[in-house]
Design an enzyme around this catalytic site. Structure first.
Site, short mmCIF file in Angstrom:
data_model
loop_
_atom_site.label_atom_id
_atom_site.label_comp_id
_atom_site.label_asym_id
_atom_site.label_seq_id
_atom_site.Cartn_x
_atom_site.Cartn_y
_atom_site.Cartn_z
N TYR A 182 0.75 -1.18 -0.02
CA TYR A 182 -0.10 0.00 0.11
C TYR A 182 0.79 1.25 -0.27
CZ TYR A 182 -4.13 -2.84 0.99
OH TYR A 182 -5.24 -3.87 1.18
N LYS A 192 3.22 -15.30 2.38
CA LYS A 192 2.98 -16.08 1.27
C LYS A 192 4.42 -16.25 0.63
CE LYS A 192 0.56 -17.73 -2.28
NZ LYS A 192 0.00 -18.71 -2.29
N ASP A 232 -3.47 -17.96 1.70
CA ASP A 232 -4.59 -18.68 1.03
C ASP A 232 -4.97 -19.78 1.96
OD1 ASP A 232 -2.14 -19.72 0.93
OD2 ASP A 232 -2.66 -20.57 -1.37
N ASP A 281 -5.43 -6.53 6.03
CA ASP A 281 -6.39 -5.76 5.60
C ASP A 281 -7.64 -6.63 5.26
OD1 ASP A 281 -8.41 -3.84 4.69
OD2 ASP A 281 -7.17 -3.17 2.85
N ASP A 340 -11.19 -8.27 7.72
CA ASP A 340 -12.33 -7.98 7.58
C ASP A 340 -13.33 -9.29 7.45
OD1 ASP A 340 -12.22 -5.14 7.28
OD2 ASP A 340 -13.09 -5.21 5.21
#
Ligand code: NAD
Length: 365
Positions: free
Chosen positions: A149, A198, A230, A254, A258
């Site tokens: 980001y 990852k 994942d 992020d 959620d």
């Protein structure tokens, strides 16, 4: 300035209160009232309001006036409501710019989001009954100021013509400091930490994993494991009870936070903390300014109230007062009191924001 003197041998703390827009003012006032009631007699909280968001644009022309930044920097902790709303959509300056600005000004690089399924609200979770019966209580620690980001981005000419790119970079220092926050949080909880990356694909993740393993040696009391993102996303819905603390990068955090918040049923229940060096942090509900219900009294104040509990625990070291608030919320829910967002299809009468706050204040007595 709203000061409540609780006793003679005072410990005095300065709290910057940023109410913001929409339901921000009503839920923040609830949280301040509950926080004031929960602290011990010899603790004084000096709560000072500062402007942020749309209301700050209206009054000063800036979403984050310098006076607000200065006030927060002078404080021991910051309590934030929410910012934004249709009134400012399409304006040159956005209320939401203030959020990035205040996080940067306070150096807040760690975002802590607990996701807890309160047993009286089991029915609101989308998970199967056998999973919700025992409830779950996990904490996601998300890196907040680095990663993709904040990396280099842009457009360039590529093999197939114009292309866009974003890049992720993490330094050992950035990974170490978020890792320490997570290990320390795990030490305060059930001493289990899962690091999500990852590392089978990304170089930044390989450095992330190597650095976390080194830190894990410093925390032998914490049971540590790694998961690919994942798999972590799948495991969260398969059985969230397997997690205690999860630490991960900005983008993975992020998304996963959620996902975890949805498992608890209502956005009106979820608090968060943003921390940096030292104890000063900013505490806010994860929801926005809910302009659709602002001014109707329908807002659920519990996410803001639980954010105030996190403020007492993480910035002021008042864990007893934080526990009392969380117990009071639990009791009120157990007794069947609900705001409209928690009522579901039930025809039972629902409480307004002010009435729910009063119930929690009574439970604190
Ligand atoms: P939102 O979280 O404000 O609302 C989503 C839905 O949840 C709405 O139906 C709302 O009524 C409901 N809801 C939210 N909080 C509730 C509560 N405490 N009690 C009962 N119901 C609640 O998200 P949105 O509608 O996408 O955004 C509205 C505005 O808030 C936008 O301007 C957005 O940019 C801003 N926003 C601000 C923050 C922040 O200040 N940190 C975060 C997210 C969104």
């Amino acid at each position: 300035m709203d000061t409540i003197r609780k006793g003679v041998l005072n410990m005095t703390y300065q709290i910057a209160v940023l109410k913001g827009d929409g339901i921000g003012p009503e839920i923040t006032e609830s949280a301040v009232a509950v926080m004031q009631k929960a602290v011990p007699q010899d603790v004084t909280l000096c709560c000072t309001d500062y402007l942020i968001g749309g209301i700050a644009i209206d009054r000063t022309g800036e979403p984050l006036p310098q006076e607000t930044v200065n006030g927060c920097l002078r404080s021991d902790a910051v309590l934030l409501g929410a910012v934004g709303g249709p009134k400012w959509d399409g304006c040159e300056k956005h209320p939401e710019q203030a959020l990035l600005g205040i996080r940067a000004a306070l150096g807040l690089y760690a975002n802590l989001r607990p996701a807890q399924l309160w047993s009286p609200l089991r029915g609101a979770s989308p998970l199967r009954t056998e999973l919700t019966e025992q409830g779950f209580d996990l904490l996601i620690v998300r890196e907040l100021t680095g990663g993709i980001y904040f990396g280099d981005r842009g457009y360039r000419s590529g093999k197939f013509g114009e292309e866009a790119f974003d890049t992720e970079a993490y330094s050992v220092t950035e990974i170490e400091r978020i890792g320490r926050v997570a290990f320390e949080a795990a030490m305060q909880r059930n001493r289990r930490l899962t690091s999500v990356d990852k590392a089978n694909v990304l170089e930044t993740s390989r450095l992330w994993r190597k650095t976390m393993h080194r830190l894990a040696e410093e925390y032998p009391d914490v049971a540590y494991n790694d998961l690919y993102v994942d798999n972590a996303a799948m495991q969260l819905v398969r059985d969230p009870r397997q997690f205690d603390v999860i630490v991960t990068s900005n983008m993975f955090g992020d998304i996963l936070s959620d996902e975890a918040s949805q498992l608890t049923g209502s956005i009106g229940m979820l608090p968060s903390a943003s921390l940096g060096e030292g104890t000063r942090g900013m505490f806010e509900p994860i929801h926005g300014s809910a302009p659709d219900i602002a001014g109707t009294g329908k807002a659920n104040p519990i996410a803001a109230i639980l954010s105030a509990a996190m403020l007492l625990r993480y910035s002021l070291g008042l864990s007893g007062a934080a526990d009392r608030i969380e117990r009071a919320v639990g009791q009120v829910l157990e007794a069947g009191y609900r705001t409209a967002d928690l009522a579901g299809s039930s025809d039972a009468p629902t409480l307004s924001c002010a009435e729910m706050t009063d119930r929690i204040l009574i439970a604190l007595e």
